[in-house]
Design a protein around this motif. Structure first.
Motif, PDB file in Angstrom:
ATOM      1  N   SER A  47     -50.463  38.297  72.431  1.00 48.60           N
ATOM      2  CA  SER A  47     -49.222  39.218  72.438  1.00 48.60           C
ATOM      3  C   SER A  47     -47.848  38.414  72.871  1.00 48.60           C
ATOM      4  N   GLU A  48     -46.877  38.357  71.929  1.00 50.54           N
ATOM      5  CA  GLU A  48     -46.087  37.818  72.104  1.00 50.54           C
ATOM      6  C   GLU A  48     -44.967  38.246  73.189  1.00 50.54           C
ATOM      7  N   GLY A  49     -45.121  39.603  73.229  1.00 49.58           N
ATOM      8  CA  GLY A  49     -44.065  40.423  74.230  1.00 49.58           C
ATOM      9  C   GLY A  49     -44.662  40.041  75.554  1.00 49.58           C
ATOM     10  N   LEU A  50     -45.958  40.030  75.803  1.00 55.44           N
ATOM     11  CA  LEU A  50     -46.565  39.819  77.210  1.00 55.44           C
ATOM     12  C   LEU A  50     -46.165  38.147  77.472  1.00 55.44           C
ATOM     13  N   ILE A  51     -46.339  37.314  76.595  1.00 58.85           N
ATOM     14  CA  ILE A  51     -45.916  35.865  76.786  1.00 58.85           C
ATOM     15  C   ILE A  51     -44.559  35.674  77.130  1.00 58.85           C
ATOM     16  N   ASN A  52     -43.796  36.430  76.550  1.00 55.38           N
ATOM     17  CA  ASN A  52     -42.273  36.496  76.457  1.00 55.38           C
ATOM     18  C   ASN A  52     -41.883  36.960  78.130  1.00 55.38           C
ATOM     19  N   ASN A  53     -42.813  38.175  78.445  1.00 57.95           N
ATOM     20  CA  ASN A  53     -42.408  38.603  79.764  1.00 57.95           C
ATOM     21  C   ASN A  53     -42.826  37.576  80.853  1.00 57.95           C
ATOM     22  N   ILE A  54     -43.903  36.945  80.727  1.00 58.05           N
ATOM     23  CA  ILE A  54     -44.248  36.011  81.644  1.00 58.05           C
ATOM     24  C   ILE A  54     -43.332  34.947  81.776  1.00 58.05           C
ATOM     25  N   GLN A  55     -42.790  34.448  80.708  1.00 59.67           N
ATOM     26  CA  GLN A  55     -41.777  33.408  80.655  1.00 59.67           C
ATOM     27  C   GLN A  55     -40.490  33.835  81.163  1.00 59.67           C
ATOM     28  N   GLU A  56     -40.179  35.117  81.039  1.00 58.97           N
ATOM     29  CA  GLU A  56     -39.021  35.620  81.931  1.00 58.97           C
ATOM     30  C   GLU A  56     -39.212  35.679  83.490  1.00 58.97           C
ATOM     31  N   ILE A  57     -40.460  36.122  83.634  1.00 54.63           N
ATOM     32  CA  ILE A  57     -40.711  35.912  85.140  1.00 54.63           C
ATOM     33  C   ILE A  57     -40.457  34.763  85.780  1.00 54.63           C
ATOM     34  N   VAL A  58     -41.135  33.469  85.215  1.00 57.10           N
ATOM     35  CA  VAL A  58     -40.891  32.208  85.492  1.00 57.10           C
ATOM     36  C   VAL A  58     -39.556  31.915  85.585  1.00 57.10           C
ATOM     37  N   LYS A 176     -45.500  54.760  86.502  1.00 56.39           N
ATOM     38  CA  LYS A 176     -43.935  54.737  86.971  1.00 56.39           C
ATOM     39  C   LYS A 176     -43.416  53.375  87.079  1.00 56.39           C
ATOM     40  N   MET A 177     -44.029  52.359  87.321  1.00 59.24           N
ATOM     41  CA  MET A 177     -43.448  51.278  87.526  1.00 59.24           C
ATOM     42  C   MET A 177     -42.954  50.550  86.334  1.00 59.24           C
ATOM     43  N   ASN A 178     -43.678  51.113  84.997  1.00 58.98           N
ATOM     44  CA  ASN A 178     -43.354  50.778  83.783  1.00 58.98           C
ATOM     45  C   ASN A 178     -41.890  51.075  83.525  1.00 58.98           C
ATOM     46  N   ASP A 179     -41.356  52.316  84.145  1.00 59.93           N
ATOM     47  CA  ASP A 179     -39.971  52.635  83.855  1.00 59.93           C
ATOM     48  C   ASP A 179     -38.833  52.208  84.762  1.00 59.93           C
ATOM     49  N   ILE A 180     -39.453  51.542  86.060  1.00 57.75           N
ATOM     50  CA  ILE A 180     -38.384  51.128  87.150  1.00 57.75           C
ATOM     51  C   ILE A 180     -38.360  49.959  87.365  1.00 57.75           C
ATOM     52  N   CYS A 181     -39.058  49.089  86.877  1.00 58.40           N
ATOM     53  CA  CYS A 181     -39.333  47.569  87.107  1.00 58.40           C
ATOM     54  C   CYS A 181     -38.284  46.872  86.123  1.00 58.40           C
ATOM     55  N   HIS A 182     -37.691  45.832  86.287  1.00 59.58           N
ATOM     56  CA  HIS A 182     -37.029  45.094  85.317  1.00 59.58           C
ATOM     57  C   HIS A 182     -37.961  44.518  84.297  1.00 59.58           C
ATOM     58  N   ILE A 183     -39.260  43.746  84.626  1.00 56.27           N
ATOM     59  CA  ILE A 183     -39.944  43.364  83.827  1.00 56.27           C
ATOM     60  C   ILE A 183     -41.295  43.973  84.459  1.00 56.27           C
ATOM     61  N   THR A 184     -42.129  44.044  83.285  1.00 54.91           N
ATOM     62  CA  THR A 184     -43.677  44.639  83.764  1.00 54.91           C
ATOM     63  C   THR A 184     -44.746  43.887  82.987  1.00 54.91           C
ATOM     64  N   ILE A 185     -45.795  43.405  83.571  1.00 51.74           N
ATOM     65  CA  ILE A 185     -46.772  42.819  83.031  1.00 51.74           C
ATOM     66  C   ILE A 185     -47.802  43.681  83.079  1.00 51.74           C
ATOM     67  N   ARG A 186     -48.362  44.347  81.999  1.00 53.50           N
ATOM     68  CA  ARG A 186     -49.504  45.396  82.024  1.00 53.50           C
ATOM     69  C   ARG A 186     -50.427  44.991  80.838  1.00 53.50           C
TER      70      ARG A 186
END
Length: 186
Positions: A47-58, A176-186
């Motif tokens: 999942s490139e999107g998930l890996i990108n989100n993890i990288q953004e969090i870091v 709901k968190m998917n809509d209000i968080c800047h970044i979501t890992i799901r």
């Protein structure tokens, strides 16, 4: 000698058939749990999107800590345990020797949690602490399998108003968190 209602296991112990079947069923469930865990990890790798989100969090976490900001974490039940574990790794030592980072799980002050729950309701325990401790540029990580835990959602909404970076760790749908968080890992 063994009876018809007994079986010899692979170590040579004679056990009743009922217990043997339960043992075998349990072993199959254990194997299934491990296989499911491996399957999820394989999905993460693809999942490139998930890996990108993890990288953004870091990246956001490194920037915040370099700017002397803090990370607050919250969740309920097992998610609270996860929050506390992450905070302890960051404020303690994670992989390498370094200065401690300011990370705190919001549920660890039981006197605060019970007082706020009593005076303002359990739905407000985390948002009240975010209001007290959170500052612009800090990070809040909310952990909720459903993504709908109201006390975590309220904390995220308060953090957004303050100017904190909000990160959600949720189950597959995100709630709901998917809509209000800047970044979501799901």
């Amino acid at each position: 000698s063994k009876l018809a209602s007994e079986k010899v296991d692979n170590v040579g112990y004679v056990i009743p058939i009922k217990r043997f079947l339960l043992y075998k069923k349990m072993k199959n469930r254990i194997i299934k749990c491990i296989e499911d865990s491996i399957s999820v990890k394989q999905l993460v790798l693809t999942s490139e999107g998930l890996i990108n989100n993890i990288q953004e969090i870091v990246q956001k976490s490194v920037e915040a800590f370099k700017s002397d900001k803090k990370m607050l974490l919250c969740g309920n039940g097992g998610s609270a345990s996860d929050a506390q574990h992450i905070a302890s790794e960051l404020s303690g030592r994670f992989y390498l020797e370094r200065r401690p980072l300011f990370a705190e799980a919001l549920h660890v002050n039981s006197s605060f949690v019970t007082a706020v729950a009593n005076d303002y309701g359990y739905d407000n325990i985390y948002s009240r602490m975010v209001e007290a401790a959170g500052r612009d540029g800090d990070i809040l990580i909310g952990i909720s399998t459903s993504g709908n835990s109201i006390n975590v959602v309220n904390a995220i909404e308060k953090a957004n108003k303050i100017g904190m970076t909000t990160i959600g760790f949720t189950g597959e749908k995100g709630g709901k968190m998917n809509d209000i968080c800047h970044i979501t890992i799901r």
